[in-house]
Design an enzyme around this catalytic site. Structure first.
Site, PDB file in Angstrom:
ATOM      1  N   HIS A   1      -6.334   9.557  28.756  1.00  0.00           N
ATOM      2  CA  HIS A   1      -6.702  10.261  27.537  1.00  0.00           C
ATOM      3  C   HIS A   1      -5.527  11.005  26.914  1.00  0.00           C
ATOM      4  O   HIS A   1      -5.363  11.014  25.697  1.00  0.00           O
ATOM      5  CB  HIS A   1      -7.835  11.244  27.844  1.00  0.00           C
TER       6      HIS A   1
ATOM      7  N   SER B   1      -9.054  12.361  20.412  1.00  0.00           N
ATOM      8  CA  SER B   1     -10.194  12.855  21.168  1.00  0.00           C
ATOM      9  C   SER B   1     -11.253  13.449  20.233  1.00  0.00           C
ATOM     10  O   SER B   1     -11.765  12.754  19.349  1.00  0.00           O
ATOM     11  CB  SER B   1      -9.697  13.885  22.195  1.00  0.00           C
TER      12      SER B   1
END
Length: 376
Positions: free
Chosen positions: A350, A134
């Protein structure tokens, strides 16, 4: 878990004291057979509103930090400024406005550089493998194409710093975010929520409190309805598919005690600007602020075409932060000669790359392969 863990501290040039957690050796016979001074170094950098704990949240065979240690690597896990582990500053406290005057720009050009240099100096190695998740990938994509020309405006990673990176493992990479469907990003970007929060004098975004850290884990342990509430937080913030569940529900109480670990409101303003402008750029501080910070009135842009390290990319079809369309936009700019692999996981969100119970067999084998190749 039976793994040795060390805590190290390094101070950035602008005064932040950063904590790094190190697993110098694993529990496997392979790891124990390699002399410590011969172990290759792998550096792991967490994402937005996260911490070093993200790499060891699951059982040893499912957690990338432990997996790497058992493969014989010297594992270092960084913490970006402002989170619960890297909360100290030489001159300011968290009560000071000046403390929070940063975004991920500084995490890339100060924090990443400081932590990598410290890990290499401590281990005596010349290079390390950098693994980002991320915002940890954002820091890498900002740092590795950039090199200072000697000027301190704008502040960039040092010239030739990328030579210290054997490979860049980009997990759920995030650069452009115009298509992100994360609800928090939309509120921050289009309702200008972060700007409103900062205008009221609150410079820490979603500060973690003892009450939150106590309630969330306990909530996740209780009834099925309560557990579903925690699962919804996981899905809303990272993306998931109810028909394909990569989450071990029994581990939810482990994930949430440190949530959220903290960041600056200005960092969220930076992300909001990127959503609205569809640019991979530094924080827009306004005409006067830009001139003071960058030596120019316009906002500097990061150029992925200048990426100067080999990169392996792993992205998911359900990711509400690293959207597929945004990934394609970034990928067009990355030099193809630098790309070692691109693996797409249609049913991964994610956080599934980090906390999912199938990542150790779906994703990590190729990561181990790319890291091993980078040191040969």
């Amino acid at each position: 878990m039976g793994y040795p863990v060390e805590t190290h501290y390094a101070t950035t040039d602008d005064g932040f004291v950063l904590a790094m957690h190190r697993i110098p050796t694993g529990r496997s016979s392979l790891s124990n057979s390699i002399p410590q001074n011969q172990k290759k170094v792998v550096f792991l950098q967490h994402g937005l509103l996260d911490s070093s704990a993200t790499w060891v949240n699951n059982f040893p065979h499912q957690s990338l930090g432990y997996v790497l240690a058992d493969q014989g690597y010297d594992v270092w896990m960084g913490n970006a400024r402002g989170n619960l582990y890297s909360s100290k500053h030489l001159r300011f406290t968290k009560e000071d406005k000046q403390y929070w005057n940063f975004s991920w720009d500084e995490m890339a050009s100060y924090d990443l550089v400081t932590m990598v240099n410290y890990a290499l100096k401590t281990t005596g190695q010349q290079k390390l493998a950098y693994v980002g998740h991320s915002q940890g990938t954002t820091m890498g994509f900002a740092c590795f194409p950039s090199s200072s020309n000697g000027s301190n405006k704008p502040h960039l990673c040092p010239k030739d710093f990328a030579n210290k990176i054997s490979v860049f493992i980009a997990i759920a990479p995030v650069t452009f975010v115009n298509h992100a469907t994360n609800d928090m990003f939309h509120a921050v970007a289009h309702l200008r929520l972060a700007e409103l929060i900062e205008a009221t004098g609150h410079h820490e975004f979603l500060p973690s409190t003892d009450l939150v850290q106590e309630l969330l884990p306990n909530l996740c342990k209780k009834s099925k309805m309560d557990k579903n509430f925690c699962l919804n937080i996981y899905c809303i913030t990272g993306g998931c598919d109810n028909s394909v569940n990569h989450v071990n529900m029994t581990r939810l109480p482990v994930y949430f005690p440190r949530f959220p670990p903290g960041t600056s409101t200005k960092n969220m303003i930076h992300w909001a600007q990127m959503v609205r402008k569809n640019n991979f750029q530094m924080l827009d501080r306004g005409l006067i602020g830009n001139r003071r910070q960058y030596g120019q009135f316009s906002t500097p842009q990061y150029n992925l075409k200048n990426l100067s390290v080999d990169v392996a990319l792993y992205h998911g079809g359900l990711d509400v932060l690293g959207d597929v369309e945004d990934f394609k936009q970034a990928f067009k700019q990355i030099p193809k000669s630098r790309v070692k692999t691109v693996l797409f996981y249609p049913d991964y969100g994610h956080f599934d790359f980090m906390w999912g119970i199938h990542a150790y067999k779906d994703v990590y084998p190729d990561i181990l392969l790319r890291i091993k190749e980078s040191f040969n």
